[in-house]
Design a protein around this motif. Structure first.
Motif, PDB file in Angstrom:
ATOM      1  N   ILE B 272     -13.642 -16.503  15.213  1.00  0.00           N
ATOM      2  CA  ILE B 272     -13.554 -15.151  15.759  1.00  0.00           C
ATOM      3  C   ILE B 272     -12.235 -14.988  16.496  1.00  0.00           C
ATOM      4  CG2 ILE B 272     -14.553 -13.550  17.443  1.00  0.00           C
ATOM      5  CD1 ILE B 272     -17.273 -14.688  16.752  1.00  0.00           C
ATOM      6  N   MET B 273     -11.901 -15.981  17.328  1.00  0.00           N
ATOM      7  CA  MET B 273     -10.690 -15.864  18.123  1.00  0.00           C
ATOM      8  C   MET B 273      -9.450 -15.889  17.232  1.00  0.00           C
ATOM      9  SD  MET B 273     -11.473 -17.697  21.703  1.00  0.00           S
ATOM     10  CE  MET B 273     -12.022 -19.327  21.335  1.00  0.00           C
ATOM     11  N   GLU B 274      -9.461 -16.741  16.222  1.00  0.00           N
ATOM     12  CA  GLU B 274      -8.321 -16.766  15.303  1.00  0.00           C
ATOM     13  C   GLU B 274      -8.160 -15.429  14.597  1.00  0.00           C
ATOM     14  OE1 GLU B 274      -8.901 -20.034  12.618  1.00  0.00           O
ATOM     15  OE2 GLU B 274      -8.910 -21.414  14.325  1.00  0.00           O
ATOM     16  N   MET B 276      -9.070 -12.520  15.503  1.00  0.00           N
ATOM     17  CA  MET B 276      -8.643 -11.421  16.356  1.00  0.00           C
ATOM     18  C   MET B 276      -7.186 -11.542  16.776  1.00  0.00           C
ATOM     19  SD  MET B 276     -12.030 -10.649  18.564  1.00  0.00           S
ATOM     20  CE  MET B 276     -11.946  -8.906  18.818  1.00  0.00           C
ATOM     21  N   THR B 277      -6.601 -12.738  16.681  1.00  0.00           N
ATOM     22  CA  THR B 277      -5.196 -12.867  17.045  1.00  0.00           C
ATOM     23  C   THR B 277      -4.277 -12.659  15.847  1.00  0.00           C
ATOM     24  OG1 THR B 277      -5.460 -15.242  16.801  1.00  0.00           O
ATOM     25  CG2 THR B 277      -5.444 -14.376  19.021  1.00  0.00           C
ATOM     26  N   VAL B 278      -4.843 -12.552  14.653  1.00  0.00           N
ATOM     27  CA  VAL B 278      -3.998 -12.447  13.467  1.00  0.00           C
ATOM     28  C   VAL B 278      -3.033 -11.282  13.548  1.00  0.00           C
ATOM     29  CG1 VAL B 278      -4.064 -11.786  11.047  1.00  0.00           C
ATOM     30  CG2 VAL B 278      -5.438 -13.675  11.837  1.00  0.00           C
ATOM     31  N   GLY B 279      -3.554 -10.134  13.992  1.00  0.00           N
ATOM     32  CA  GLY B 279      -2.716  -8.942  14.063  1.00  0.00           C
ATOM     33  C   GLY B 279      -1.489  -9.162  14.919  1.00  0.00           C
ATOM     34  N   ALA B 280      -1.665  -9.915  15.999  1.00  0.00           N
ATOM     35  CA  ALA B 280      -0.559 -10.105  16.927  1.00  0.00           C
ATOM     36  C   ALA B 280       0.437 -11.140  16.421  1.00  0.00           C
ATOM     37  CB  ALA B 280      -1.094 -10.510  18.284  1.00  0.00           C
ATOM     38  N   GLY B 281      -0.004 -11.966  15.475  1.00  0.00           N
ATOM     39  CA  GLY B 281       0.863 -13.045  15.027  1.00  0.00           C
ATOM     40  C   GLY B 281       1.899 -12.600  14.010  1.00  0.00           C
TER      41      GLY B 281
END
Lengths: 326, 282
Positions: B272-274, B276-281
């Protein structure tokens, strides 16, 4: 560690692979792309149709409705030009709601980002960092309604929080946290509590991509922790910070459930605690006797989109920097 | 000085995490207390756990019906979303046609449009559809409207996430499949989908979590009690609680809403955490 971190490298690899494929097109690969192009529209069309008909189309329709006086289906639409917008401008209740939305955006935004920077900076080198990060993040994915109900009892005048304060001799700090004029401040704190974990996670993901030798080099150069953060972490995760800021703009303006839940027992939250989404709900479908002012509500929706666009452009402009490649 | 700051910040993080644990434990314990215990001994363990609170929340307060409604709607909508998003994202991510770039952007714009700009037309539209079906077939279920709208609003993020994911898959497998004479559909179903499985699962979980908590659309589109989703049922319980002051029963309701998410989170949290951070990466 994460998909997105891996994806950076993999994407470039895929790109080179793609260009090499283009430079040496064999017959079979040509067949592959022919096959794919035959399926291109059939694969995309279903998603595109649903998105157009039930999301993008309605957004355009909302823009149109915002220039009408309309009480919903069954009622004759009446074109009123910009009257709904003029009314918004003169409506003190809307201005309060708008101001509250901006307070969430700015006050919570500043507090959340300061906390997230601080926490992500120390969390990097803490033991149990994964577990701590997971615990901080947890409230973000819990139903805001459930959290609202939980905080409702916790912050009840005779609830655990006040009892606890009295118990340790701080009775002067015990306050009616949910009274109409204190409710919004309570909500601001609640939003910070729920949301910070998400931004900690984003900033950590950004910082994790920075190769360790930058830190080793700066350490050899005699930099302390703060200098390391200032000269290495901050500039090298600037992209992620900029995107986090954009996400905050988008997410903060549409907060509805969290505010609604605090007052879910009454018809509508008190005026002092309303945000634009709440006020829109109150003026259209919400409450026991819905007002169904569809044109007026749509105008609020349009104002929100305009606000998102302006703020996102602004944030991007302010935060634009020379890209630091590493 | 700097050391002191770091130490303070660290204790602050610990304190924060600990109070989160404490809050969730407190909710769990409160859900097993009777109304008097809730206020008289808020910090004590329940004297004798009252599992009856759950029974009454589940049956009397219709949390059970809400639970089943939510499970059905959320499951159907999430699966449909991924089924629509995966093929589209595959094409958008792996083909450089003239339309692929603009289309990807066009879908991504949906992530920036707040729901508030869309709900009024959607409300009117679903009303019309419901009326039309009731007139011609004598039947319509608002849960179907909610399901369809959930799919539409979940598409932009899922497509965004999956497009990025498909882009990272190596092209060799696809080319090999084409060399072996597999058709485009077959290549997609037999080669690309299995390769993309981690991404698909991430997209599915994120959709499930966000729809499970969604309340605004449900409040708008669903009117009848027996069709309420879980957050709606919890709000209903909150309302009746004003008269009964059965805080234990209410908190049992809270646990029913929260527990599935906590279970998913402990099981698949890193994913889940990965996701949700995809967009920011990017």
């Amino acid at each position: 560690m994460t998909d997105n971190i891996a994806s950076g490298g993999a994407a470039t690899a895929a790109q080179t692979a793609r260009s090499s494929r283009r430079s040496a097109p064999s017959k079979q690969v040509g067949a592959l792309s022919r096959q794919r192009s035959k399926l291109y529209w059939p694969f995309i069309a279903p998603a595109l149709v649903v998105y157009l008909a039930l999301f993008f189309g309605p957004a355009l329709a909302g823009f149109w409705i915002s220039f009408q006086s309309w009480r919903g289906s069954g009622d004759q639409m009446q074109f009123v030009g910009t009257r709904n917008y003029v009314r918004l401008w003169n409506d003190t209740a809307f201005m309060t709601a708008f101001g509250n939305s901006m307070k969430i955006l700015v006050i919570c935004g500043v507090v959340i980002f300061v906390l997230a920077f601080l926490i992500s900076a120390v969390l990097r080198e803490m033991r149990f960092r994964k577990g701590l990060q997971a615990l901080l993040f947890l409230p973000y994915i819990i139903s805001p309604i459930a959290i609202g109900v939980g905080l409702g009892l916790l912050l009840d005048p005779n609830g655990l929080f006040n009892t606890g304060l009295r118990g340790i001799g701080l009775s002067s700090l015990a306050k009616p946290w949910l009274s109409p004029d204190r409710l919004f401040a309570t909500i601001l704190i609640g939003i910070v509590w729920v949301t910070t974990g998400f931004y900690v996670m984003l900033l950590m993901a950004g910082a994790d991509r920075i190769p360790g030798y930058f830190y080793e080099d700066s350490q050899l150069a005699g930099a302390n922790k703060f200098q390391q953060w200032w000269y290495v972490t901050l500039p090298l995760s600037w992209d992620v910070i900029a995107i986090s800021a954009v996400l905050w703009v988008i997410n903060s303006l549409k907060i509805f459930e969290f505010v609604y839940a605090f007052t879910g027992t009454t018809d509508a939250p008190p005026e002092q605690a309303r945000t634009v989404p709440i006020y829109q709900f109150v003026m259209t479908m919400g409450g026991r006797n819905p007002a169904y002012q569809m044109g007026y509500g749509s105008a609020m929706g349009v104002v929100m989109v305009a606000l998102v666009v302006v703020l996102v452009v602004l944030v991007r402009r302010v935060m634009r920097r020379e890209a630091v490649t590493y | 000085m700097s050391k002191l700051l770091v130490r303070t910040a660290r204790s602050f993080v610990w304190l924060w995490a600990a109070s989160n644990v404490f809050l969730f434990a407190w909710i769990a314990f409160t859900s097993l207390k009777d109304s008097r215990e809730v206020f008289d001994s808020p910090l004590n363990l329940p004297a004798s756990p009252r599992w009856g609170n759950y029974e009454s929340a589940w049956t009397v307060s219709q949390m059970g019906e809400g639970f089943l409604n939510s499970v059905a709607i959320v499951a159907a909508a999430s699966v449909t979303t991924i089924a629509l998003a995966a093929p589209a994202a595959y094409m958008l991510g792996r083909r450089d046609t003239r339309t692929a770039g603009p289309l990807t952007t066009f879908f991504a714009v949906g992530m920036g449009i707040p729901l508030q700009a869309v709900i009024i037309p959607i409300f009117v539209l679903t009303q019309k559809v419901s009326l039309m079906f009731s007139d011609t077939f004598g039947w319509w279920d608002d849960r179907i409207s909610l399901y369809v709208i959930y799919v539409a609003m979940s598409l932009p993020f899922s497509i965004f996430l999956l497009t990025g994911f498909f882009r990272t898959l190596p092209p060799e497998m696809e080319e090999a499949a084409a060399l072996d004479g597999a058709g485009g559909l077959r290549t997609f179903a037999k080669i690309m989908l299995p390769l993309a499985q981690p991404g698909l699962i991430t997209a599915l979980i994120l959709t499930v979590v966000s729809l499970w908590n969604e309340t605004l659309l449900a409040l708008m589109l669903i009117v009848e009690n027996d069709k309420y989703t879980l957050p709606q049922a919890l709000l209903g319980l909150y309302q009746t609680m004003q008269y009964t002051s059965n805080w234990g029963g209410l908190f049992a309701g809270v646990v029913i809403v929260v527990l599935p998410i906590i279970i998913i989170y402990t099981w698949l949290g890193s994913r889940i955490m990965e996701g949700m951070t995809v967009g920011a990466g990017k």
